[in-house]
Design a protein around this motif. Structure first.
Motif, PDB file in Angstrom:
ATOM      1  N   TRP A  73       9.675  41.459  93.661  1.00  0.00           N
ATOM      2  CA  TRP A  73      10.069  40.074  93.416  1.00  0.00           C
ATOM      3  C   TRP A  73      10.666  39.415  94.654  1.00  0.00           C
ATOM      4  O   TRP A  73      10.739  38.183  94.727  1.00  0.00           O
ATOM      5  N   ASP A  74      11.074  40.199  95.621  1.00  0.00           N
ATOM      6  CA  ASP A  74      11.636  39.630  96.839  1.00  0.00           C
ATOM      7  C   ASP A  74      10.564  38.913  97.660  1.00  0.00           C
ATOM      8  O   ASP A  74      10.873  38.129  98.544  1.00  0.00           O
ATOM      9  N   THR A  75       9.308  39.174  97.369  1.00  0.00           N
ATOM     10  CA  THR A  75       8.207  38.508  98.065  1.00  0.00           C
ATOM     11  C   THR A  75       7.659  37.332  97.261  1.00  0.00           C
ATOM     12  O   THR A  75       6.626  36.765  97.621  1.00  0.00           O
ATOM     13  N   LEU A  76       8.350  36.947  96.192  1.00  0.00           N
ATOM     14  CA  LEU A  76       7.931  35.828  95.356  1.00  0.00           C
ATOM     15  C   LEU A  76       7.833  34.550  96.174  1.00  0.00           C
ATOM     16  O   LEU A  76       8.746  34.216  96.928  1.00  0.00           O
ATOM     17  N   VAL A  77       6.726  33.856  96.027  1.00  0.00           N
ATOM     18  CA  VAL A  77       6.528  32.580  96.701  1.00  0.00           C
ATOM     19  C   VAL A  77       6.372  31.507  95.628  1.00  0.00           C
ATOM     20  O   VAL A  77       5.554  31.647  94.719  1.00  0.00           O
ATOM     21  N   VAL A  78       7.180  30.473  95.731  1.00  0.00           N
ATOM     22  CA  VAL A  78       7.112  29.351  94.808  1.00  0.00           C
ATOM     23  C   VAL A  78       6.571  28.156  95.574  1.00  0.00           C
ATOM     24  O   VAL A  78       7.110  27.780  96.620  1.00  0.00           O
ATOM     25  N   ASP A  79       5.494  27.582  95.069  1.00  0.00           N
ATOM     26  CA  ASP A  79       4.878  26.436  95.726  1.00  0.00           C
ATOM     27  C   ASP A  79       5.681  25.181  95.386  1.00  0.00           C
ATOM     28  O   ASP A  79       5.518  24.589  94.329  1.00  0.00           O
ATOM     29  N   ALA A  80       6.589  24.830  96.269  1.00  0.00           N
ATOM     30  CA  ALA A  80       7.421  23.646  96.074  1.00  0.00           C
ATOM     31  C   ALA A  80       7.496  22.885  97.384  1.00  0.00           C
ATOM     32  O   ALA A  80       7.449  23.480  98.465  1.00  0.00           O
ATOM     33  N   GLU A  81       7.625  21.588  97.279  1.00  0.00           N
ATOM     34  CA  GLU A  81       7.728  20.779  98.489  1.00  0.00           C
ATOM     35  C   GLU A  81       8.988  21.113  99.274  1.00  0.00           C
ATOM     36  O   GLU A  81       8.986  21.109 100.499  1.00  0.00           O
ATOM     37  N   ASP A  82      10.053  21.417  98.573  1.00  0.00           N
ATOM     38  CA  ASP A  82      11.332  21.727  99.211  1.00  0.00           C
ATOM     39  C   ASP A  82      11.443  23.233  99.423  1.00  0.00           C
ATOM     40  O   ASP A  82      11.648  23.994  98.475  1.00  0.00           O
ATOM     41  N   LEU A  83      11.300  23.666 100.668  1.00  0.00           N
ATOM     42  CA  LEU A  83      11.339  25.093 100.987  1.00  0.00           C
ATOM     43  C   LEU A  83      12.668  25.727 100.591  1.00  0.00           C
ATOM     44  O   LEU A  83      12.721  26.862 100.118  1.00  0.00           O
ATOM     45  N   THR A  85      14.575  24.975  98.043  1.00  0.00           N
ATOM     46  CA  THR A  85      14.561  25.202  96.592  1.00  0.00           C
ATOM     47  C   THR A  85      13.734  26.434  96.271  1.00  0.00           C
ATOM     48  O   THR A  85      14.116  27.264  95.442  1.00  0.00           O
ATOM     49  N   SER A  86      12.595  26.553  96.934  1.00  0.00           N
ATOM     50  CA  SER A  86      11.730  27.705  96.721  1.00  0.00           C
ATOM     51  C   SER A  86      12.458  29.002  97.052  1.00  0.00           C
ATOM     52  O   SER A  86      12.444  29.964  96.279  1.00  0.00           O
ATOM     53  N   ARG A  87      13.117  29.019  98.198  1.00  0.00           N
ATOM     54  CA  ARG A  87      13.845  30.222  98.606  1.00  0.00           C
ATOM     55  C   ARG A  87      15.024  30.503  97.686  1.00  0.00           C
ATOM     56  O   ARG A  87      15.318  31.655  97.363  1.00  0.00           O
ATOM     57  N   ALA A  88      15.709  29.454  97.241  1.00  0.00           N
ATOM     58  CA  ALA A  88      16.846  29.629  96.328  1.00  0.00           C
ATOM     59  C   ALA A  88      16.380  30.219  95.003  1.00  0.00           C
ATOM     60  O   ALA A  88      17.052  31.089  94.430  1.00  0.00           O
ATOM     61  N   PHE A  89      15.220  29.782  94.525  1.00  0.00           N
ATOM     62  CA  PHE A  89      14.685  30.315  93.272  1.00  0.00           C
ATOM     63  C   PHE A  89      14.364  31.804  93.422  1.00  0.00           C
ATOM     64  O   PHE A  89      14.684  32.606  92.543  1.00  0.00           O
ATOM     65  N   THR A  90      13.758  32.173  94.540  1.00  0.00           N
ATOM     66  CA  THR A  90      13.453  33.588  94.780  1.00  0.00           C
ATOM     67  C   THR A  90      14.731  34.409  94.855  1.00  0.00           C
ATOM     68  O   THR A  90      14.830  35.472  94.245  1.00  0.00           O
ATOM     69  N   THR A  94      15.745  37.443  92.229  1.00  0.00           N
ATOM     70  CA  THR A  94      15.965  38.822  92.665  1.00  0.00           C
ATOM     71  C   THR A  94      17.401  39.284  92.471  1.00  0.00           C
ATOM     72  O   THR A  94      17.649  40.474  92.315  1.00  0.00           O
ATOM     73  N   SER A  95      18.350  38.366  92.465  1.00  0.00           N
ATOM     74  CA  SER A  95      19.744  38.797  92.328  1.00  0.00           C
ATOM     75  C   SER A  95      20.290  38.681  90.905  1.00  0.00           C
ATOM     76  O   SER A  95      21.209  39.403  90.541  1.00  0.00           O
ATOM     77  N   GLU A  96      19.725  37.801  90.080  1.00  0.00           N
ATOM     78  CA  GLU A  96      20.294  37.556  88.760  1.00  0.00           C
ATOM     79  C   GLU A  96      19.364  37.871  87.587  1.00  0.00           C
ATOM     80  O   GLU A  96      19.828  38.201  86.506  1.00  0.00           O
ATOM     81  N   VAL A  97      18.074  37.744  87.781  1.00  0.00           N
ATOM     82  CA  VAL A  97      17.142  37.827  86.658  1.00  0.00           C
ATOM     83  C   VAL A  97      16.541  39.222  86.499  1.00  0.00           C
ATOM     84  O   VAL A  97      16.523  39.773  85.401  1.00  0.00           O
ATOM     85  N   VAL A  98      16.059  39.799  87.564  1.00  0.00           N
ATOM     86  CA  VAL A  98      15.348  41.074  87.509  1.00  0.00           C
ATOM     87  C   VAL A  98      16.281  42.179  88.000  1.00  0.00           C
ATOM     88  O   VAL A  98      16.779  42.135  89.124  1.00  0.00           O
ATOM     89  N   ARG A  99      16.502  43.170  87.152  1.00  0.00           N
ATOM     90  CA  ARG A  99      17.478  44.235  87.440  1.00  0.00           C
ATOM     91  C   ARG A  99      17.149  45.015  88.711  1.00  0.00           C
ATOM     92  O   ARG A  99      17.997  45.253  89.552  1.00  0.00           O
ATOM     93  N   HIS A 100      15.913  45.465  88.835  1.00  0.00           N
ATOM     94  CA  HIS A 100      15.478  46.239  90.011  1.00  0.00           C
ATOM     95  C   HIS A 100      14.335  45.460  90.664  1.00  0.00           C
ATOM     96  O   HIS A 100      13.169  45.849  90.582  1.00  0.00           O
ATOM     97  N   ALA A 101      14.683  44.373  91.318  1.00  0.00           N
ATOM     98  CA  ALA A 101      13.703  43.394  91.787  1.00  0.00           C
ATOM     99  C   ALA A 101      12.765  43.909  92.870  1.00  0.00           C
ATOM    100  O   ALA A 101      11.655  43.418  93.008  1.00  0.00           O
TER     101      ALA A 101
END
Length: 142
Positions: A73-83, A85-90, A94-101
């Motif tokens: 999940w650390d390699t997750l890429v979100v297609d967003a205009e605001d880079l 925001t994309s990085r914050a979502f990733t 990885t830190s809050e949603v997926v236990r062993h990301a």
């Protein structure tokens, strides 16, 4: 989903398959009785991935076909205009949603498996599983 899988196993397509619901940390099967197993996006959610792998190892019979697939999940890429925001979502994922990301990044068996005497056997089993998975895919495509 389980009800659908159970119904499928009652058809002529899969007459020898069995579906069981259970805790991955305590599989509801006798040791050495599993012919095939697939873990797909499971280890990233369980409390103790090493415990699950030990259970899988114990349940599998010699020569069983085992497939493991886990994302990084650390390699997750979100297609967003605001880079940003994309990085914050990733980072949030990885830190809050997926236990062993990042478990899919590398199966470091020495770290994942606290029982050192199983490491070599599991490495052999995983190598066989990769080969078996390729063969299963070839067989299914025939």
């Amino acid at each position: 989903m389980i009800k659908s899988a159970v119904r499928f196993c009652r058809t002529p397509v899969a007459p020898h398959h069995t579906i069981r619901e259970g805790d991955a940390h305590a599989l509801p099967v006798d040791p050495g009785t599993v012919d095939r197993a697939k873990i797909d996006r499971v280890l990233m959610h369980v409390a103790e991935p090493s415990s699950v792998l030990v259970q899988l190892h114990l349940a599998a019979r010699p020569g069983a076909r085992i497939a493991l697939a886990e994302p990084d999940w650390d390699t997750l890429v979100v297609d967003a205009e605001d880079l940003g925001t994309s990085r914050a979502f990733t980072r949030y994922t990885t830190s809050e949603v997926v236990r062993h990301a990042t478990i899919g990044r590398s199966y470091d068996l020495a770290q994942l498996r606290p029982l050192a005497d199983y490491v070599k056997e599991l490495e052999r089993d995983l190598t066989a599983a990769r080969t078996g998975l390729r063969q299963m895919i070839r067989d299914e495509n025939r």
